[in-house]
Design an enzyme around this catalytic site. Sequence first.
Site, PDB file in Angstrom:
ATOM      1  N   TYR A   9       8.815   1.775  12.886  1.00 36.33           N
ATOM      2  CA  TYR A   9       7.660   2.025  12.909  1.00 36.33           C
ATOM      3  C   TYR A   9       7.262   1.250  11.503  1.00 36.33           C
ATOM      4  CZ  TYR A   9       2.733   4.246  11.663  1.00 36.33           C
ATOM      5  OH  TYR A   9       1.443   4.338  11.094  1.00 36.33           O
TER       6      TYR A   9
ATOM      7  N   SER B 232      -0.247   1.082   7.170  1.00 36.90           N
ATOM      8  CA  SER B 232       0.128   2.412   6.886  1.00 36.90           C
ATOM      9  C   SER B 232       0.701   2.412   5.506  1.00 36.90           C
ATOM     10  CB  SER B 232       1.230   2.816   7.983  1.00 36.90           C
ATOM     11  OG  SER B 232       2.150   4.101   7.357  1.00 36.90           O
TER      12      SER B 232
END
Length: 275
Positions: free
Chosen positions: A142, A129
């Site tokens: 995250y 990501s």
Amino acid sequence: MITGAGRGLGLEIARVALASDEHVALAARRPEYLPEDVRHHPNALPVRLDVTDRTRISAAVAEVIERFGSVDVLVNNAGRGLLGALEEITDAEARALFDVNVFGLINTTRAVLPSMRAAGKGKLVHIGSRSGFEGEPGVSIYSASKFAVAGISEALAAELAPFGIQSMVVEPGVFRTDFLDASSVQLPGSRIADYDDTPAHVTLDWAEEANHKQLGDPVKGAAFIYRVASGDKLPLHLPVGQDALDRRSAMTERIERETAPWREASAATAHTDSG
């Protein structure tokens, strides 16, 4: 073999690979719900896989090898999100996230490596990501999971090079998938009011407003990822999307700017022999 192939980038990567006449194992928790265009494709093998179930991982990989003879490319796409200020996230929530995003990736990779080593070739494509190279407010846990994915991928690239196996971490920005749906991202069970109007909760509010309005096109993103993964040499990192490119440039510039005043003092911490 693509984990998390039921939707989002995983599904679109599967579609472009099948359209390119690849043999594709579509690993999903509920393969019976895969869209018909991929589920019934003659080159597709739907496989039941929950990456948190180590026994099922081994069985799924064995099923793929029995059908296709090998796993030439593993796309570690299965993952989910967790939003909220760090203070709002419980240990159970954090560990559950790491079970999917990190340990699921580790165990699936372990399962395919023996066959790749035996073949003397293979490619590992880990879907990280933008948050895996820049920690952002409201996504600390995250981000931690995706920083872990990036570190694992970098280390694997060096560890596995002697066996002809390559490793790449893909770092997408925001794409118009179901990622911000409640089925993919978890919000804090209780919000701490003190964080209202601060960056952590601004991110929460943005997530609710941005769902299915994100800039990135998953079809184009998947085609780009497939194109790079099909090349002879994988890059170590692959930012995907203008926002991912912009944030990587901003972080690189910030690191250099903040390091410059301390460079000489930092280097001076080395041991100096007096004799």
